[in-house]
Design a protein around this motif. Structure first.
Motif, PDB file in Angstrom:
ATOM      1  N   ASN A   1     -22.084  15.359 139.083  1.00  0.00           N
ATOM      2  CA  ASN A   1     -22.598  16.498 139.779  1.00  0.00           C
ATOM      3  C   ASN A   1     -22.418  18.062 138.973  1.00  0.00           C
ATOM      4  O   ASN A   1     -21.248  17.934 138.331  1.00  0.00           O
ATOM      5  CB  ASN A   1     -21.817  16.651 141.145  1.00  0.00           C
ATOM      6  N   THR A   2     -23.503  18.696 138.930  1.00  0.00           N
ATOM      7  CA  THR A   2     -23.304  19.915 137.969  1.00  0.00           C
ATOM      8  C   THR A   2     -23.452  21.209 138.991  1.00  0.00           C
ATOM      9  O   THR A   2     -24.307  21.181 139.844  1.00  0.00           O
ATOM     10  CB  THR A   2     -24.143  19.979 136.892  1.00  0.00           C
ATOM     11  N   ILE A   3     -23.169  22.305 138.382  1.00  0.00           N
ATOM     12  CA  ILE A   3     -23.617  23.545 139.122  1.00  0.00           C
ATOM     13  C   ILE A   3     -24.240  24.363 137.731  1.00  0.00           C
ATOM     14  O   ILE A   3     -23.596  24.581 136.779  1.00  0.00           O
ATOM     15  CB  ILE A   3     -22.498  24.454 139.653  1.00  0.00           C
ATOM     16  N   ASP A   4     -25.613  24.116 137.837  1.00  0.00           N
ATOM     17  CA  ASP A   4     -26.392  24.971 136.868  1.00  0.00           C
ATOM     18  C   ASP A   4     -26.425  26.447 136.931  1.00  0.00           C
ATOM     19  O   ASP A   4     -27.090  26.766 137.772  1.00  0.00           O
ATOM     20  CB  ASP A   4     -27.648  24.153 136.661  1.00  0.00           C
ATOM     21  N   LEU A   5     -26.107  27.152 135.859  1.00  0.00           N
ATOM     22  CA  LEU A   5     -26.280  28.577 136.110  1.00  0.00           C
ATOM     23  C   LEU A   5     -27.288  29.032 135.173  1.00  0.00           C
ATOM     24  O   LEU A   5     -27.151  28.802 133.887  1.00  0.00           O
ATOM     25  CB  LEU A   5     -24.858  29.084 135.292  1.00  0.00           C
ATOM     26  N   PHE A   6     -28.066  29.559 135.671  1.00  0.00           N
ATOM     27  CA  PHE A   6     -29.500  30.198 135.013  1.00  0.00           C
ATOM     28  C   PHE A   6     -29.180  31.648 134.607  1.00  0.00           C
ATOM     29  O   PHE A   6     -29.010  32.396 135.337  1.00  0.00           O
ATOM     30  CB  PHE A   6     -30.647  29.805 135.854  1.00  0.00           C
ATOM     31  N   TYR A   7     -29.624  31.639 133.345  1.00  0.00           N
ATOM     32  CA  TYR A   7     -29.750  33.063 132.695  1.00  0.00           C
ATOM     33  C   TYR A   7     -30.964  33.177 132.040  1.00  0.00           C
ATOM     34  O   TYR A   7     -31.783  32.285 131.383  1.00  0.00           O
ATOM     35  CB  TYR A   7     -28.631  33.381 131.554  1.00  0.00           C
ATOM     36  N   GLU A   8     -31.369  34.524 131.985  1.00  0.00           N
ATOM     37  CA  GLU A   8     -32.554  35.035 131.179  1.00  0.00           C
ATOM     38  C   GLU A   8     -32.166  35.817 130.066  1.00  0.00           C
ATOM     39  O   GLU A   8     -31.242  36.606 130.017  1.00  0.00           O
ATOM     40  CB  GLU A   8     -33.534  35.843 132.143  1.00  0.00           C
ATOM     41  N   TYR A   9     -33.014  35.413 128.811  1.00  0.00           N
ATOM     42  CA  TYR A   9     -32.707  36.240 127.425  1.00  0.00           C
ATOM     43  C   TYR A   9     -34.083  36.558 127.194  1.00  0.00           C
ATOM     44  O   TYR A   9     -34.836  36.195 126.867  1.00  0.00           O
ATOM     45  CB  TYR A   9     -32.060  35.314 126.500  1.00  0.00           C
ATOM     46  N   THR A  10     -34.271  37.872 127.069  1.00  0.00           N
ATOM     47  CA  THR A  10     -35.831  38.640 126.826  1.00  0.00           C
ATOM     48  C   THR A  10     -35.704  38.756 125.355  1.00  0.00           C
ATOM     49  O   THR A  10     -34.572  39.739 124.787  1.00  0.00           O
ATOM     50  CB  THR A  10     -35.742  39.800 127.758  1.00  0.00           C
TER      51      THR A  10
END
Length: 171
Positions: free
Chosen positions: A116-125
């Motif tokens: 079981n994971t907690i996926d942390l989403f980031y944006e890099y422009t």
């Protein structure tokens, strides 16, 4: 879930799985928790396109994926983003330019064990598209894909599919 049978404390074949997150031994009262693991995923964006990778190993071999991976002990999520982007793409990023977007739960199955994971989403422009030398053990190819051409059926993980459903609506 692949079940562990033998207690690592007393050695008896008495280890029991509770079906969610804990193994326990009624013989010696040993407990082993399969807690949620932190993982990161980075949307690398240039204008209306994003940079996706194609998985070269299980789980989900051949499916599209965001660059990222598990957070190591004593590492921040942002440091994990930097490390994973360098390991997978040889891309050296400035952590201060990462933008946190959201988190979603996921199940990552590896060799018959569900993590079981907690996926942390980031944006890099980035201001210009680029090509990189990829780590072929993990990735078979990379590609820039217009946001309006993303097919959710091609995306590897459920959390990323949910992420893209929401992300694309905001754009």
């Amino acid at each position: 879930m692949k079940l562990l049978k033998y207690c690592p404390s007393c050695g008896k074949e008495t280890l029991q799985w509770d079906g969610e997150k804990k193994w326990s031994c009624p013989n010696c009262d040993f407990r082993l928790y399969n807690n949620v693991a932190g993982a990161v995923a980075v949307v690398i964006r240039c204008g209306d396109e994003i940079y996706l990778t194609r998985r070269n190993q299980e789980p989900k071999k051949g499916k599209l994926d965001l660059a990222g991976g598990f957070v190591d002990p004593k590492e921040s999520a942002e440091e994990a983003c930097k490390r994973e982007l360098f390991e997978e793409l040889q891309l050296d990023i400035n952590i201060s330019n990462l933008k946190y977007v959201t988190s979603l739960p996921n199940v990552y199955q590896y060799k018959e064990i569900d993590y079981n994971t907690i996926d942390l989403f980031y944006e890099y422009t980035v201001s210009e598209k680029f090509e990189v030398n990829i780590e072929l053990s993990e990735i078979s190819e990379t590609q820039w894909i217009p946001l309006n051409k993303i097919n959710l059926d091609d995306i590897a993980f459920d959390s990323q599919k949910i992420f893209f459903e929401r992300y694309l609506k905001k754009i």
